[in-house]
Write a protein that holds these residues in place. Sequence first.
Motif, PDB file in Angstrom:
ATOM      1  N   ASN A  57       0.831  -1.204   0.000  1.00  0.00           N
ATOM      2  CA  ASN A  57       0.000   0.000   0.000  1.00  0.00           C
ATOM      3  C   ASN A  57       0.867   1.257   0.000  1.00  0.00           C
ATOM      4  O   ASN A  57       2.016   1.237   0.442  1.00  0.00           O
ATOM      5  N   HIS A  58       0.302   2.340  -0.487  1.00  0.00           N
ATOM      6  CA  HIS A  58       0.925   3.638  -0.286  1.00  0.00           C
ATOM      7  C   HIS A  58       0.595   4.073   1.143  1.00  0.00           C
ATOM      8  O   HIS A  58      -0.541   3.931   1.594  1.00  0.00           O
ATOM      9  N   THR A  59       1.579   4.595   1.856  1.00  0.00           N
ATOM     10  CA  THR A  59       1.442   4.803   3.295  1.00  0.00           C
ATOM     11  C   THR A  59       1.817   6.222   3.690  1.00  0.00           C
ATOM     12  O   THR A  59       2.769   6.796   3.160  1.00  0.00           O
ATOM     13  N   LEU A  60       1.068   6.764   4.646  1.00  0.00           N
ATOM     14  CA  LEU A  60       1.367   8.077   5.211  1.00  0.00           C
ATOM     15  C   LEU A  60       1.621   7.916   6.706  1.00  0.00           C
ATOM     16  O   LEU A  60       0.696   7.671   7.487  1.00  0.00           O
ATOM     17  N   LEU A  61       2.897   8.031   7.126  1.00  0.00           N
ATOM     18  CA  LEU A  61       3.232   8.042   8.548  1.00  0.00           C
ATOM     19  C   LEU A  61       2.940   9.432   9.103  1.00  0.00           C
ATOM     20  O   LEU A  61       3.508  10.417   8.648  1.00  0.00           O
ATOM     21  N   ASN A 210      16.838  -5.536 -14.837  1.00  0.00           N
ATOM     22  CA  ASN A 210      17.843  -5.874 -13.825  1.00  0.00           C
ATOM     23  C   ASN A 210      17.221  -6.601 -12.628  1.00  0.00           C
ATOM     24  O   ASN A 210      17.773  -6.590 -11.526  1.00  0.00           O
ATOM     25  N   ASN A 211      16.062  -7.226 -12.855  1.00  0.00           N
ATOM     26  CA  ASN A 211      15.385  -8.053 -11.842  1.00  0.00           C
ATOM     27  C   ASN A 211      14.971  -7.278 -10.595  1.00  0.00           C
ATOM     28  O   ASN A 211      14.968  -7.810  -9.485  1.00  0.00           O
ATOM     29  N   ILE A 212      14.621  -6.016 -10.750  1.00  0.00           N
ATOM     30  CA  ILE A 212      14.049  -5.223  -9.657  1.00  0.00           C
ATOM     31  C   ILE A 212      12.612  -4.890 -10.043  1.00  0.00           C
ATOM     32  O   ILE A 212      12.360  -4.227 -11.042  1.00  0.00           O
ATOM     33  N   TYR A 213      11.665  -5.394  -9.223  1.00  0.00           N
ATOM     34  CA  TYR A 213      10.261  -5.286  -9.589  1.00  0.00           C
ATOM     35  C   TYR A 213       9.464  -4.368  -8.647  1.00  0.00           C
ATOM     36  O   TYR A 213       8.272  -4.163  -8.852  1.00  0.00           O
ATOM     37  N   LYS A 214      10.139  -3.851  -7.636  1.00  0.00           N
ATOM     38  CA  LYS A 214       9.431  -2.994  -6.688  1.00  0.00           C
ATOM     39  C   LYS A 214      10.383  -1.910  -6.176  1.00  0.00           C
ATOM     40  O   LYS A 214      11.536  -2.185  -5.843  1.00  0.00           O
ATOM     41  N   VAL A 215       9.887  -0.676  -6.133  1.00  0.00           N
ATOM     42  CA  VAL A 215      10.671   0.453  -5.625  1.00  0.00           C
ATOM     43  C   VAL A 215       9.880   1.133  -4.512  1.00  0.00           C
ATOM     44  O   VAL A 215       8.741   1.561  -4.716  1.00  0.00           O
ATOM     45  N   TYR A 216      10.500   1.197  -3.331  1.00  0.00           N
ATOM     46  CA  TYR A 216       9.897   1.906  -2.201  1.00  0.00           C
ATOM     47  C   TYR A 216      10.440   3.329  -2.181  1.00  0.00           C
ATOM     48  O   TYR A 216      11.642   3.541  -2.024  1.00  0.00           O
ATOM     49  N   LEU A 217       9.566   4.308  -2.342  1.00  0.00           N
ATOM     50  CA  LEU A 217       9.972   5.712  -2.267  1.00  0.00           C
ATOM     51  C   LEU A 217       9.683   6.233  -0.862  1.00  0.00           C
ATOM     52  O   LEU A 217       8.530   6.486  -0.501  1.00  0.00           O
ATOM     53  N   PHE A 218      10.714   6.361  -0.042  1.00  0.00           N
ATOM     54  CA  PHE A 218      10.567   6.882   1.314  1.00  0.00           C
ATOM     55  C   PHE A 218      10.780   8.400   1.268  1.00  0.00           C
ATOM     56  O   PHE A 218      11.911   8.869   1.142  1.00  0.00           O
ATOM     57  N   ASN A 246       0.251   1.990 -10.564  1.00  0.00           N
ATOM     58  CA  ASN A 246       1.615   1.539 -10.849  1.00  0.00           C
ATOM     59  C   ASN A 246       2.018   0.481  -9.826  1.00  0.00           C
ATOM     60  O   ASN A 246       1.998   0.729  -8.615  1.00  0.00           O
ATOM     61  N   GLU A 247       2.368  -0.700 -10.287  1.00  0.00           N
ATOM     62  CA  GLU A 247       2.692  -1.814  -9.394  1.00  0.00           C
ATOM     63  C   GLU A 247       4.133  -1.796  -8.922  1.00  0.00           C
ATOM     64  O   GLU A 247       4.500  -2.543  -8.025  1.00  0.00           O
ATOM     65  N   THR A 248       4.946  -0.959  -9.518  1.00  0.00           N
ATOM     66  CA  THR A 248       6.369  -0.940  -9.155  1.00  0.00           C
ATOM     67  C   THR A 248       6.650   0.008  -8.000  1.00  0.00           C
ATOM     68  O   THR A 248       7.340  -0.348  -7.039  1.00  0.00           O
ATOM     69  N   PHE A 249       6.118   1.211  -8.053  1.00  0.00           N
ATOM     70  CA  PHE A 249       6.469   2.251  -7.084  1.00  0.00           C
ATOM     71  C   PHE A 249       5.487   2.272  -5.912  1.00  0.00           C
ATOM     72  O   PHE A 249       4.280   2.405  -6.092  1.00  0.00           O
ATOM     73  N   LYS A 250       6.038   2.139  -4.705  1.00  0.00           N
ATOM     74  CA  LYS A 250       5.264   2.193  -3.468  1.00  0.00           C
ATOM     75  C   LYS A 250       5.666   3.457  -2.714  1.00  0.00           C
ATOM     76  O   LYS A 250       6.815   3.605  -2.313  1.00  0.00           O
ATOM     77  N   ASP A 266      -5.632  10.755  -4.687  1.00  0.00           N
ATOM     78  CA  ASP A 266      -6.786  10.048  -4.131  1.00  0.00           C
ATOM     79  C   ASP A 266      -6.420   9.581  -2.724  1.00  0.00           C
ATOM     80  O   ASP A 266      -5.705   8.593  -2.542  1.00  0.00           O
ATOM     81  N   ALA A 267      -6.893  10.310  -1.705  1.00  0.00           N
ATOM     82  CA  ALA A 267      -6.514  10.039  -0.318  1.00  0.00           C
ATOM     83  C   ALA A 267      -6.957   8.657   0.143  1.00  0.00           C
ATOM     84  O   ALA A 267      -6.373   8.097   1.079  1.00  0.00           O
ATOM     85  N   THR A 268      -7.976   8.086  -0.504  1.00  0.00           N
ATOM     86  CA  THR A 268      -8.450   6.757  -0.095  1.00  0.00           C
ATOM     87  C   THR A 268      -7.435   5.670  -0.421  1.00  0.00           C
ATOM     88  O   THR A 268      -7.532   4.555   0.080  1.00  0.00           O
ATOM     89  N   LYS A 269      -6.455   6.001  -1.290  1.00  0.00           N
ATOM     90  CA  LYS A 269      -5.436   5.011  -1.667  1.00  0.00           C
ATOM     91  C   LYS A 269      -4.131   5.209  -0.906  1.00  0.00           C
ATOM     92  O   LYS A 269      -3.122   4.568  -1.219  1.00  0.00           O
ATOM     93  N   ILE A 270      -4.141   6.103   0.090  1.00  0.00           N
ATOM     94  CA  ILE A 270      -2.969   6.326   0.937  1.00  0.00           C
ATOM     95  C   ILE A 270      -3.365   5.974   2.360  1.00  0.00           C
ATOM     96  O   ILE A 270      -4.205   6.634   2.968  1.00  0.00           O
ATOM     97  N   VAL A 271      -2.769   4.931   2.920  1.00  0.00           N
ATOM     98  CA  VAL A 271      -3.149   4.433   4.247  1.00  0.00           C
ATOM     99  C   VAL A 271      -2.445   5.254   5.328  1.00  0.00           C
ATOM    100  O   VAL A 271      -1.217   5.270   5.396  1.00  0.00           O
TER     101      VAL A 271
END
Length: 675
Positions: A57-61, A210-218, A246-250, A266-271
Amino acid sequence: MSLFLMSLSENIEGAFKSLMQSGRPDVIDEKRNNITPDIYVDLFKNNYVLRQVLDDNHTLLKGRRGTGKSTIFVKAEDHIKNNIHDALPIYINLQTCYEEIRTSNSDIKNSDLTNLTTYKNFLTEILESIKNKLPIHISNEEEVEVLFRSIRNGDYIDADFQRMAEQSKNALNENTYGDNKNFILRELNEIRIFSIHTILKRIQKILKRNNIYKVYLFLDDFSELNEESQRAVIDSLIAPIISSYNETFKVKIAAYPGRVSLGNADATKIVPVPLDFYDAYESSTANYPGVEKAAINYIRRTLEKRLEIFTQNQIFISDIFEITDHLSLDDYLKKLFDCTSAIPRSLGYILNYCYLASINNGMPINMLHIDNAAIKYYEENIHADFINDARFKQSFYDDKTLLDQVAQKNLMDEIVKYLYNLKRDTVESFTKGTLSTKLFQKTLQKKGSNYWLPTSYFYINKKSENLLKTLELYYIVSKHNEGSVRGAMEGKVSYYCLNYGLCLAHKIDFGRPAGRRKYDYWRHSDFNLTDYIPKVLSNIEIIICKNCGKEYNEVEYDIYQTSKNCFQCTKNNTVKKRNKFEDKLETKIAEWKQKSLPNAHVSVLRLLYNNRESELSAYQIGELVDKHHLTITNTMKTLSNKGYAKFRIKNKRYYSITSASISEFFSDSIDHYYE
């Protein structure tokens, strides 16, 4: 035990100071190893918060300063690097990115054209940060170089952005900028600076190869940006990622509660994941005692982990406190909760202040040490930051420009005055035999020559609690509960507590009575400030014509709204609600803007001001503001050249603030603006 404490006093001091770090908290041991992942303690069992940051999920701390947002990101990065081999963690400090761009543009006249260019450069800097975090073998690929060369050249700038920049430039050239300004500002909130989808697809393709399928953007320090800059980030980068599924960028964002603008996303998609103790624990416990118990347990686990790591299990939490037949470890933990609201950084400051008077002398910490430390922490950190913050961080819930730094200082003083007078008047009635409130009669206790009557808690209708969000950001007040009260008040109320050190400094008794009366006590009508707080805020504004100076009352202002022509000078649209302290404040604001110091420099000056009785090395300053000591050395060179700081050479340079800096930034502060 005293000799044993002294033998490990430096280790204990290290444990306390490790909690004080700000920014990205890379805690280093004596062998220069980063031990931040080792000392991580989650708010919940089974690392619940960490798991939210690691999921898809996309997350808001959401947490105030010092709640551990950056530490969670560091722990998550470490976990990804060691356990998720097809994922890439990318940490970006948004404030640092923006400050670098803003500083580079500081010699350009401020205008909306400059703002548009700044936002373009800002987003470019974020994309460059992504590139710099790619593994070397990927970042050196020719396709990557071509892509980022194109980004820097503006090949991916959105057509709407180009149109707006051109319109702004033409408006300036034609001297019709004033007519177009509102249009430009309005449109800025709607445009997307980059055609980001194309960029992300290119990056995605390179990573998958390069076999990287997910990117976490902190994305850290989001709330250090102003609302306009936040929207530029959201609308140009975050919203497109979220809307495209987008399934790659979290996306993982760290922000302050009450200071977040999600723009077109869309705030409903940010937990949202709250980190302040009440917001974090209220949904997992049945009542307020459960919330408090969970928060105290978090303090215990945090201290146990730090002592375990820094003393190699030689010192236990019970060893550092003066335990007696009348004072248990639980009593000390409850006191620390009262002082810190379970904020790790506040805990570090309080214990570090205790350290010099106790453990450094071979003695355990007692209750008096904690009280003295709480006062010192409030006066030198909380209050100093609130009063002297040249880049004041205001809640976005404030629906008027009137709720600025001056109004907030006035509001704090008036709440303190009300609660202090409540006790004073109650005691006076009691001594005269005229006190009719049975709850207060049962609670009053004679302690020496004084009476004890706690007035540290108050409540306000939940619909109005946004008025307190800025004071909450600065730890002047903290929310403790929600509930209902007897009487005619509709809906829920929110219970708040004044800062513990503030209470001690202003001779306000802290707490509530024990037993059954505890719950009834804080619901008493004398602690209802629902009408009082708006009244305080309304008293700091005047309604005035800026052309002729005629003042209006609310009834006259309502009539004025129909024609918008001043009753006296007949000029159109000249009557505004205005902060009565605004004239006095304008000079100070102009001084701050003229200096154009980056936030990082202002932070160093505040640190030197708060520690003005001592001298600090570049390394010590760097530890406290989370910057490399070489960066601090360069900062100090700039501040010294401007006359804001000075140094004395012993074995190395030790810095302190100058009287000129105090005069320009910190004297004649907000305290004096409404005397």
